[in-house]
Scaffold this motif. Structure first.
Motif, PDB file in Angstrom:
ATOM      1  N   LYS A   1       0.833  -1.202   0.000  1.00  0.00           N
ATOM      2  CA  LYS A   1       0.000   0.000   0.000  1.00  0.00           C
ATOM      3  C   LYS A   1       0.869   1.253   0.000  1.00  0.00           C
ATOM      4  O   LYS A   1       0.602   2.202  -0.749  1.00  0.00           O
ATOM      5  CB  LYS A   1      -0.925  -0.026   1.215  1.00  0.00           C
ATOM      6  N   ASP A   2       1.926   1.257   0.801  1.00  0.00           N
ATOM      7  CA  ASP A   2       2.832   2.401   0.839  1.00  0.00           C
ATOM      8  C   ASP A   2       3.536   2.606  -0.503  1.00  0.00           C
ATOM      9  O   ASP A   2       3.705   3.737  -0.957  1.00  0.00           O
ATOM     10  CB  ASP A   2       3.867   2.232   1.946  1.00  0.00           C
ATOM     11  N   ILE A   3       3.914   1.505  -1.126  1.00  0.00           N
ATOM     12  CA  ILE A   3       4.587   1.602  -2.424  1.00  0.00           C
ATOM     13  C   ILE A   3       3.645   2.178  -3.474  1.00  0.00           C
ATOM     14  O   ILE A   3       4.016   3.051  -4.258  1.00  0.00           O
ATOM     15  CB  ILE A   3       5.127   0.218  -2.851  1.00  0.00           C
ATOM     16  N   VAL A   4       2.403   1.693  -3.493  1.00  0.00           N
ATOM     17  CA  VAL A   4       1.424   2.196  -4.468  1.00  0.00           C
ATOM     18  C   VAL A   4       1.170   3.681  -4.247  1.00  0.00           C
ATOM     19  O   VAL A   4       1.136   4.468  -5.204  1.00  0.00           O
ATOM     20  CB  VAL A   4       0.109   1.385  -4.393  1.00  0.00           C
ATOM     21  N   LEU A   5       1.021   4.086  -2.996  1.00  0.00           N
ATOM     22  CA  LEU A   5       0.793   5.507  -2.703  1.00  0.00           C
ATOM     23  C   LEU A   5       1.998   6.359  -3.090  1.00  0.00           C
ATOM     24  O   LEU A   5       1.847   7.473  -3.601  1.00  0.00           O
ATOM     25  CB  LEU A   5       0.444   5.696  -1.233  1.00  0.00           C
ATOM     26  N   ALA A   6       3.186   5.840  -2.881  1.00  0.00           N
ATOM     27  CA  ALA A   6       4.390   6.577  -3.267  1.00  0.00           C
ATOM     28  C   ALA A   6       4.481   6.704  -4.787  1.00  0.00           C
ATOM     29  O   ALA A   6       4.867   7.759  -5.309  1.00  0.00           O
ATOM     30  CB  ALA A   6       5.623   5.893  -2.704  1.00  0.00           C
ATOM     31  N   VAL A   7       4.125   5.639  -5.510  1.00  0.00           N
ATOM     32  CA  VAL A   7       4.138   5.690  -6.979  1.00  0.00           C
ATOM     33  C   VAL A   7       3.127   6.716  -7.472  1.00  0.00           C
ATOM     34  O   VAL A   7       3.414   7.504  -8.387  1.00  0.00           O
ATOM     35  CB  VAL A   7       3.869   4.286  -7.568  1.00  0.00           C
ATOM     36  N   ILE A   8       1.940   6.725  -6.882  1.00  0.00           N
ATOM     37  CA  ILE A   8       0.934   7.724  -7.272  1.00  0.00           C
ATOM     38  C   ILE A   8       1.451   9.134  -7.019  1.00  0.00           C
ATOM     39  O   ILE A   8       1.267  10.033  -7.843  1.00  0.00           O
ATOM     40  CB  ILE A   8      -0.396   7.481  -6.522  1.00  0.00           C
ATOM     41  N   LEU A   9       2.111   9.329  -5.902  1.00  0.00           N
ATOM     42  CA  LEU A   9       2.672  10.639  -5.579  1.00  0.00           C
ATOM     43  C   LEU A   9       3.716  11.055  -6.611  1.00  0.00           C
ATOM     44  O   LEU A   9       3.698  12.182  -7.106  1.00  0.00           O
ATOM     45  CB  LEU A   9       3.295  10.614  -4.179  1.00  0.00           C
ATOM     46  N   VAL A  10       4.585  10.148  -6.988  1.00  0.00           N
ATOM     47  CA  VAL A  10       5.627  10.462  -7.960  1.00  0.00           C
ATOM     48  C   VAL A  10       5.027  10.745  -9.333  1.00  0.00           C
ATOM     49  O   VAL A  10       5.387  11.730  -9.994  1.00  0.00           O
ATOM     50  CB  VAL A  10       6.650   9.308  -8.035  1.00  0.00           C
ATOM     51  N   ILE A  11       4.111   9.902  -9.775  1.00  0.00           N
ATOM     52  CA  ILE A  11       3.507  10.080 -11.096  1.00  0.00           C
ATOM     53  C   ILE A  11       2.732  11.394 -11.164  1.00  0.00           C
ATOM     54  O   ILE A  11       2.849  12.146 -12.136  1.00  0.00           O
ATOM     55  CB  ILE A  11       2.609   8.882 -11.448  1.00  0.00           C
ATOM     56  N   SER A  12       1.948  11.673 -10.144  1.00  0.00           N
ATOM     57  CA  SER A  12       1.171  12.919 -10.178  1.00  0.00           C
ATOM     58  C   SER A  12       2.077  14.143 -10.139  1.00  0.00           C
ATOM     59  O   SER A  12       1.797  15.149 -10.793  1.00  0.00           O
ATOM     60  CB  SER A  12       0.162  12.951  -9.036  1.00  0.00           C
ATOM     61  N   THR A  13       3.169  14.059  -9.421  1.00  0.00           N
ATOM     62  CA  THR A  13       4.115  15.180  -9.391  1.00  0.00           C
ATOM     63  C   THR A  13       4.781  15.358 -10.753  1.00  0.00           C
ATOM     64  O   THR A  13       4.933  16.488 -11.234  1.00  0.00           O
ATOM     65  CB  THR A  13       5.178  14.949  -8.306  1.00  0.00           C
TER      66      THR A  13
ATOM     67  N   ALA B   1      -1.766  12.217   1.752  1.00  0.00           N
ATOM     68  CA  ALA B   1      -2.620  11.969   2.923  1.00  0.00           C
ATOM     69  C   ALA B   1      -2.652  10.490   3.260  1.00  0.00           C
ATOM     70  O   ALA B   1      -2.615  10.102   4.435  1.00  0.00           O
ATOM     71  CB  ALA B   1      -4.024  12.485   2.646  1.00  0.00           C
ATOM     72  N   GLY B   2      -2.714   9.647   2.232  1.00  0.00           N
ATOM     73  CA  GLY B   2      -2.689   8.202   2.471  1.00  0.00           C
ATOM     74  C   GLY B   2      -1.403   7.749   3.119  1.00  0.00           C
ATOM     75  O   GLY B   2      -1.404   6.902   4.019  1.00  0.00           O
ATOM     76  N   LEU B   3      -0.285   8.305   2.669  1.00  0.00           N
ATOM     77  CA  LEU B   3       0.997   7.956   3.285  1.00  0.00           C
ATOM     78  C   LEU B   3       1.042   8.391   4.746  1.00  0.00           C
ATOM     79  O   LEU B   3       1.538   7.667   5.607  1.00  0.00           O
ATOM     80  CB  LEU B   3       2.145   8.598   2.504  1.00  0.00           C
ATOM     81  N   ILE B   4       0.526   9.564   5.022  1.00  0.00           N
ATOM     82  CA  ILE B   4       0.514  10.050   6.408  1.00  0.00           C
ATOM     83  C   ILE B   4      -0.383   9.172   7.274  1.00  0.00           C
ATOM     84  O   ILE B   4      -0.025   8.814   8.399  1.00  0.00           O
ATOM     85  CB  ILE B   4       0.093  11.533   6.449  1.00  0.00           C
ATOM     86  N   LEU B   5      -1.559   8.817   6.751  1.00  0.00           N
ATOM     87  CA  LEU B   5      -2.453   7.931   7.509  1.00  0.00           C
ATOM     88  C   LEU B   5      -1.820   6.566   7.735  1.00  0.00           C
ATOM     89  O   LEU B   5      -1.942   5.977   8.815  1.00  0.00           O
ATOM     90  CB  LEU B   5      -3.790   7.788   6.778  1.00  0.00           C
ATOM     91  N   SER B   6      -1.160   6.062   6.725  1.00  0.00           N
ATOM     92  CA  SER B   6      -0.481   4.776   6.863  1.00  0.00           C
ATOM     93  C   SER B   6       0.609   4.850   7.922  1.00  0.00           C
ATOM     94  O   SER B   6       0.771   3.936   8.739  1.00  0.00           O
ATOM     95  CB  SER B   6       0.119   4.368   5.514  1.00  0.00           C
ATOM     96  N   LEU B   7       1.340   5.948   7.942  1.00  0.00           N
ATOM     97  CA  LEU B   7       2.379   6.145   8.952  1.00  0.00           C
ATOM     98  C   LEU B   7       1.772   6.204  10.355  1.00  0.00           C
ATOM     99  O   LEU B   7       2.310   5.619  11.297  1.00  0.00           O
ATOM    100  CB  LEU B   7       3.166   7.414   8.650  1.00  0.00           C
TER     101      LEU B   7
END
Length: 104
Positions: A8-20, A45-51
């Motif tokens: 889940k963290d990896i997917v959220l990080a990929v989304i963050l990178v792609i959108s940026t 926000a998802g990464l923060i919630l996951s953290l």
């Protein structure tokens, strides 16, 4: 469960990178910038919630370990007290026996 969290963290990080990347490369198209900014904020926000969830899980684990250690320490303390009391009684009996021999 841990692998799921990592994925889940990896997917959220990929989304963050792609959108940026989309936001930076296609800056001239407003709707793309808006969508990518939205995706970036959602993934952040998802990464923060996951953290936060991981921190809560870590706190619960630490509390459980602390309780276990406290119980084990109480058991060990009780056993040491019993052994010390037994040793004091034995030494007292030996002293009494020796004092009887001396007075005879």
């Amino acid at each position: 469960m841990d692998e799921y969290d990592n994925m889940k963290d990896i997917v959220l990080a990929v989304i963050l990178v792609i959108s940026t990347l989309v936001m930076v490369v296609r800056l001239w198209q407003d709707w793309i910038v808006a969508v990518s900014t939205g995706l970036m904020m959602i993934s952040l926000a998802g990464l923060i919630l996951s953290l936060c969830n991981k921190i809560n899980t870590l706190e619960e684990t630490l509390q459980a370990r602390e309780r276990t250690m406290r119980v084990n320490l109480e058991e060990i303390t009780g056993k040491v007290d019993q052994k010390c009391d037994k040793m004091v009684d034995e030494v007292g009996e030996m002293v009494t026996a020796l004092s009887r021999r001396v007075y005879r």
